[in-house]
Design an enzyme around this catalytic site. Sequence first.
Site, short mmCIF file in Angstrom:
data_model
loop_
_atom_site.label_atom_id
_atom_site.label_comp_id
_atom_site.label_asym_id
_atom_site.label_seq_id
_atom_site.Cartn_x
_atom_site.Cartn_y
_atom_site.Cartn_z
N GLU A 169 -36.80 33.70 32.77
CA GLU A 169 -36.17 35.00 32.95
C GLU A 169 -36.33 35.91 31.72
O GLU A 169 -35.34 36.32 31.10
CB GLU A 169 -34.68 34.83 33.29
CG GLU A 169 -34.43 34.06 34.58
CD GLU A 169 -32.97 34.05 35.00
OE1 GLU A 169 -32.12 34.53 34.22
OE2 GLU A 169 -32.67 33.56 36.10
N GLU A 367 -34.86 28.30 40.39
CA GLU A 367 -33.40 28.34 40.33
C GLU A 367 -32.87 28.96 41.61
O GLU A 367 -33.44 29.91 42.14
CB GLU A 367 -32.86 29.17 39.15
CG GLU A 367 -32.96 28.51 37.80
CD GLU A 367 -32.33 29.35 36.69
OE1 GLU A 367 -31.38 30.11 36.99
OE2 GLU A 367 -32.81 29.26 35.56
#
Length: 471
Positions: A169, A367
């Site tokens: 991220e 995720e």
Amino acid sequence: MTTQKLSFPENFWWGSAWSAEQAEGRGETGKAETVWERWYAEQPYRFYNRIDSSITTDHIHRYKEDVKLMKETGHNSFRVSISWARMFPEDGVGAVNPKAIAFYRDLFTEMNKAGIKVFANLYHFDMPAKLQDKGGWESREVVNAYVHFADTCFKEFGDLVFHWFTFNEPLGPILGSYLEDFHYPNLIDFKRGAQAAFFTILAHAKAIEAFKTHGLESKIGVILNLSPTFPRSQNPADVKAAEIADLFYTRSFLDPMVKGTFPSVLIDLLKTYDQLPDYCEEDLQTIHEHTAQILGLNYYEPRRVKARSCAVNPDSPFLPEWFFENHIMPGRRMNEYRGWEIYERGIYDLCMDIKENYGNIEAFISENGMGVANEERFMDETGQVIDDYRIEYIKDHLAYLWKAIEEGCNIKGYHLWTFIDCWSWINSYKNRYGLVSLDLPTQRRTIKKSGEFYKKLSDENGFEYEVDWLV
């Protein structure tokens, strides 16, 4: 209703993910101060219940027990991150730490012996604080230090790692550090954020360049947090707002890290507002030539936007929200604890976008998960958390993932966030995400009902599901 067995491809990756800062604890190996440790020392009141990352899940002392729990919850793969601060405990550079090398080699060896593939991520928000003092991702010096760290990891652990990832991220630290005040050093300055973003993308490319020199059989890629963007309506103003939001939050990292090029519309927009970073042609060439070989997709919620309803204050800091407003869709279903919309079909939309616009690159869900507060409410008399809500959440998302795979998406696995309840940045332990519950004072681990479900899911490589509404 029609119930059907949804079966996944052979050798599908079932697992979960966490990061060094959120799970290891400081330990005795030696470790440089991270930005999170510094921020906690300066502003402990910003952290829920004033809980820091010094112990967390104490994985550094309990990794053998944890690997056994991975097997008991159906893992055939698991994503860790390697702590830059632990590998280079002086200040993120200098001499490599032999105790850190020994720890990670022991952990990865234990995982491999148990039949658990090691997915190793190199950066998960945990900048050594002294490198932040040198400018963090705004600094070429820090880019070079990161590449040295990455190259050291390839050399020391390349024989044990199944797949590598440069960043988790990367948008997160840019938003948190420069736009939204949830990462240290808590600045509001888009242009500096754009510079940090550019050098993060350059660091990704340079790490891949270094990786290629080692002749490893593994692949290297990146893990991006991606949300399909939906306009409030098909009104042209709403559609335009959604297109711009998507440029800022999705294409800004996805295009250069996977395609090797930046979206021209985004470049033109930033140029118009004098927000472009500094760079040279050699940087662009490096980014173009060294792109991700595999892509991790973190999906939690959709992004819904609409055209702005009021003018922007011209004296306010330049931010993406100059061009759109967030839209709260009537009737949306929420995870009330995290404040996120639950929209299962979004995982399908995301995968189809990757298939249609990014060459159907090999990818996996890296995720996806549900954080819930006060889970002790759902404990039975044995102390097990009966988290049927999490099982339902996983099934509903997996059903749409199955649909995407059936329609040709090149998806190789599904990793849940997370394995054992772990420390969650400024939220600390407010919300729990794990397949395994953690009693923080005693460090006692107990498999939740969802952990038992996940084992059965992995063993059977699928599950029974009512498919009538899967459209």
